[in-house]
Scaffold this motif. Structure first.
Motif, mmCIF file in Angstrom:
data_model
loop_
_atom_site.group_PDB
_atom_site.id
_atom_site.type_symbol
_atom_site.label_atom_id
_atom_site.label_comp_id
_atom_site.label_asym_id
_atom_site.label_seq_id
_atom_site.Cartn_x
_atom_site.Cartn_y
_atom_site.Cartn_z
ATOM 1 N N GLN A 1 0.825 -1.214 0.000
ATOM 2 C CA GLN A 1 0.000 0.000 0.000
ATOM 3 C C GLN A 1 0.858 1.262 0.000
ATOM 4 O O GLN A 1 0.519 2.263 -0.638
ATOM 5 N N HIS A 2 1.972 1.200 0.715
ATOM 6 C CA HIS A 2 2.840 2.383 0.805
ATOM 7 C C HIS A 2 3.421 2.747 -0.558
ATOM 8 O O HIS A 2 3.455 3.935 -0.940
ATOM 9 N N PHE A 3 3.885 1.757 -1.323
ATOM 10 C CA PHE A 3 4.490 2.007 -2.625
ATOM 11 C C PHE A 3 3.498 1.894 -3.777
ATOM 12 O O PHE A 3 3.853 2.126 -4.931
ATOM 13 N N ASP A 4 2.264 1.498 -3.448
ATOM 14 C CA ASP A 4 1.214 1.337 -4.457
ATOM 15 C C ASP A 4 1.679 0.399 -5.578
ATOM 16 O O ASP A 4 1.610 0.723 -6.766
ATOM 17 N N GLU A 5 2.163 -0.777 -5.162
ATOM 18 C CA GLU A 5 2.668 -1.770 -6.095
ATOM 19 C C GLU A 5 1.758 -2.990 -6.110
ATOM 20 O O GLU A 5 0.932 -3.185 -5.199
ATOM 21 N N LEU A 6 1.923 -3.834 -7.118
ATOM 22 C CA LEU A 6 1.188 -5.091 -7.184
ATOM 23 C C LEU A 6 1.711 -6.062 -6.128
ATOM 24 O O LEU A 6 2.862 -5.964 -5.694
ATOM 25 N N ALA A 7 0.864 -6.999 -5.732
ATOM 26 C CA ALA A 7 1.274 -7.991 -4.743
ATOM 27 C C ALA A 7 2.455 -8.812 -5.259
ATOM 28 O O ALA A 7 3.379 -9.150 -4.500
ATOM 29 N N SER A 8 2.450 -9.138 -6.538
ATOM 30 C CA SER A 8 3.540 -9.932 -7.106
ATOM 31 C C SER A 8 4.866 -9.171 -7.052
ATOM 32 O O SER A 8 5.927 -9.753 -6.829
ATOM 33 N N THR A 9 4.794 -7.845 -7.252
ATOM 34 C CA THR A 9 6.008 -7.023 -7.187
ATOM 35 C C THR A 9 6.553 -6.970 -5.768
ATOM 36 O O THR A 9 7.756 -7.101 -5.535
ATOM 37 N N THR A 10 5.664 -6.807 -4.801
ATOM 38 C CA THR A 10 6.081 -6.744 -3.400
ATOM 39 C C THR A 10 6.644 -8.074 -2.923
ATOM 40 O O THR A 10 7.591 -8.119 -2.130
ATOM 41 N N SER A 11 6.084 -9.164 -3.401
ATOM 42 C CA SER A 11 6.516 -10.489 -2.942
ATOM 43 C C SER A 11 7.958 -10.791 -3.322
ATOM 44 O O SER A 11 8.580 -11.689 -2.742
ATOM 45 N N PHE B 1 14.244 0.832 6.804
ATOM 46 C CA PHE B 1 13.470 1.842 7.523
ATOM 47 C C PHE B 1 13.240 3.086 6.673
ATOM 48 O O PHE B 1 12.183 3.721 6.745
ATOM 49 N N PHE B 2 14.222 3.448 5.819
ATOM 50 C CA PHE B 2 14.098 4.670 5.015
ATOM 51 C C PHE B 2 13.072 4.501 3.902
ATOM 52 O O PHE B 2 12.479 5.490 3.460
ATOM 53 N N GLY B 3 12.842 3.284 3.419
ATOM 54 C CA GLY B 3 11.788 3.012 2.456
ATOM 55 C C GLY B 3 11.762 3.941 1.262
ATOM 56 O O GLY B 3 10.708 4.505 0.937
ATOM 57 N N LEU B 4 12.884 4.116 0.580
ATOM 58 C CA LEU B 4 12.967 5.074 -0.526
ATOM 59 C C LEU B 4 12.086 4.653 -1.706
ATOM 60 O O LEU B 4 11.337 5.456 -2.244
ATOM 61 N N ASN B 5 12.190 3.387 -2.103
ATOM 62 C CA ASN B 5 11.362 2.854 -3.175
ATOM 63 C C ASN B 5 11.410 1.337 -3.101
ATOM 64 O O ASN B 5 12.117 0.762 -2.261
ATOM 65 N N ILE B 6 10.696 0.660 -4.001
ATOM 66 C CA ILE B 6 10.601 -0.792 -3.932
ATOM 67 C C ILE B 6 11.936 -1.450 -4.264
ATOM 68 O O ILE B 6 12.297 -2.492 -3.701
#
Length: 456
Positions: free
Chosen positions: A44-54, A99-104
């Motif tokens: 949700q934070h990066f607004d990415e697909l589930a497959s991309t996050t996995s 922690f910085f969460g810059l991008n995926i």
């Protein structure tokens, strides 16, 4: 003069090493197992697909396995203690930088790559040094150490959920990274043994000038010269290759059944609150199975290679019976059987590896085994998805179709232990292999019976 490692203490300070390995298992693999709790938040934070996050976890698992030979090589070059401490810093860095969460892509590099490398550098030497400290009680010691994975996974689920609710996913990663710094503390407790075999000890003794006791002690504290090369030639040994095949086939299905347990329970109409308890049951019986199997293996009533073949047969059978579950109680019972026998299998498979190759080559064998086994881990999930698609048209509930097919993969994992046993006992192994087609036929009969009942 007999070397300490040719006659391990089987107790004493070895139990400190076991407790340290228990904690390292919990702070590495258990974190990996429960990291799925962060998926939705990161997605949700990066607004990415589930497959991309996995892919974050995929990268972690890949680096965990591929880094094992490097970790083993560093162990023979330096010490297990040094590599574990290095792994602790890498694991902390991966979480702290996440922690910085810059991008995926940043998450792939930090909580994916660095975390995976930290887990590999911590897990591999931790499980290896336990085998060096124990001989007669090796199975029990390995079982206790590996049980840390279950104990921490059971606690980390609710704890990570609480952290996310209080500090968000970024703050939670930083806190978890701080907790993982304790790997360095427990790694520091993994005191290396003086030498690895009687031949090397004798070599040092003859090379040391008489009366130079300090020089002798210095040499004994150093890693043996003969073991400063990672032995890639193990792939030429038949027994190791057969056991590696077992590792590939087992890894194809190690992580599959738990992934489909929740969808299966949903297909049966079980309430979500009860579904969550199935994972708790799985963790608890897994923990008990590891300790009980380690204790039984320590009695030496049965050869560990035969005990492993027995546990794999039982876990295959439990998976073949799982499709018969039609409510929460029956599903919980079959889940309990599966989790228990899974724990017994995991508890002794590293011990069997030590028996197959011998302790002088164990560090190299463990790294190679993890590397080769990784291919099964990569193939397993996609194969599971393919089987789900193929069986959906035959089953009224497609999630159940996946679980029905899973035991076929597990049946394949029975062959290698029997073949390895057959190197020294061919007739006994042949008799055991004959039983495998019977189990396959039984599984097919149960599938047909259940699918017919669903249609009617």
């Amino acid at each position: 003069m007999q070397a300490k490692d040719s006659n391990p203490p089987d107790g004493g300070y070895g139990w400190v090493v076991v407790v340290s390995a228990f904690m390292v298992m919990g702070l590495t693999v258990a974190v990996l197992k429960t990291f799925g709790l962060f998926f939705v938040e990161i997605q949700q934070h990066f607004d990415e697909l589930a497959s991309t996050t996995s892919w974050i976890t995929s990268v972690t698992i890949a680096v965990f396995h591929l880094g094992a030979p490097v970790a083993s090589s560093l162990c023979v070059q330096y010490t297990h203690r040094t590599v574990v401490i290095t792994g602790g810093f890498l694991a902390f860095s991966g979480m702290a930088l996440g922690f910085f969460g810059l991008n995926i892509v940043w998450m792939y590099a930090t909580t994916g790559f660095l975390q995976g490398l930290g887990i590999s550098f911590s897990w591999t030497p931790a499980i290896s040094i336990v085998s060096h400290y124990f001989s007669k009680k090796r199975a029990l010691a390995n079982a206790i150490a590996s049980a840390g994975e279950c104990a921490f996974a059971f606690m980390f689920g609710p704890f990570f959920q609480w952290l996310i609710s209080q500090y968000g996913w970024e703050g939670s990663l930083l806190i978890i990274g701080g907790i993982q710094l304790n790997i360095c503390v427990f790694g520091g407790l993994m005191r290396p043994l003086a030498s690895n075999c009687l031949l090397e000890a004798s070599h040092y003794e003859t090379k040391t000038p008489p009366g130079n006791g300090a020089s002798r002690r210095d040499k004994e504290d150093k890693p043996p010269i003969m073991h400063k090369t990672f032995n890639w030639m193990l792939v030429r040994r038949t027994e190791f290759v057969l056991y590696a095949i077992f590792g590939i086939l087992a890894a194809m299905s190690f992580f599959v059944p738990p992934l489909f347990l929740v969808p299966l329970s949903h297909s049966l109409g079980i309430d979500e609150s009860w579904t969550a308890s199935l994972l708790s049951i799985l963790a608890m019986v897994d923990f008990g199975g590891r300790l009980l199997c380690g204790w039984y293996a320590n009695l030496r009533v049965t050869k560990t290679i035969h005990l492993l073949a027995m546990t794999i047969t039982l876990i295959s059978t439990s998976l073949m019976l799982l499709p018969l579950a039609n409510d929460y109680l029956s599903l919980a019972i079959f889940t309990g059987f599966y989790g228990f026998f899974f724990g017994t299998t995991v508890a002794i498979h590293i011990t069997v590896l030590a028996d197959v190759v011998g302790m002088p080559e164990f560090d190299s064998a463990l790294g190679l085994f993890m590397l080769i086994r990784s291919t099964g881990g990569f193939v397993g999930p996609p194969l599971a998805g393919k089987l789900r698609q193929l069986t959906a048209k035959y089953s009224l509930q497609e999630e159940r179709g996946m679980v029905i097919q899973t035991e076929k993969i597990w049946i394949c994992t029975q062959t290698s232990p029997f073949f390895i046993s057959g190197v020294s006992e061919p007739r006994s192994a042949l008799k055991q292999i004959v039983k495998i087609p019977l189990l396959v036929l039984l599984g097919g009969f149960l599938q047909k019976f259940k699918l017919n009942s669903l249609k009617h």
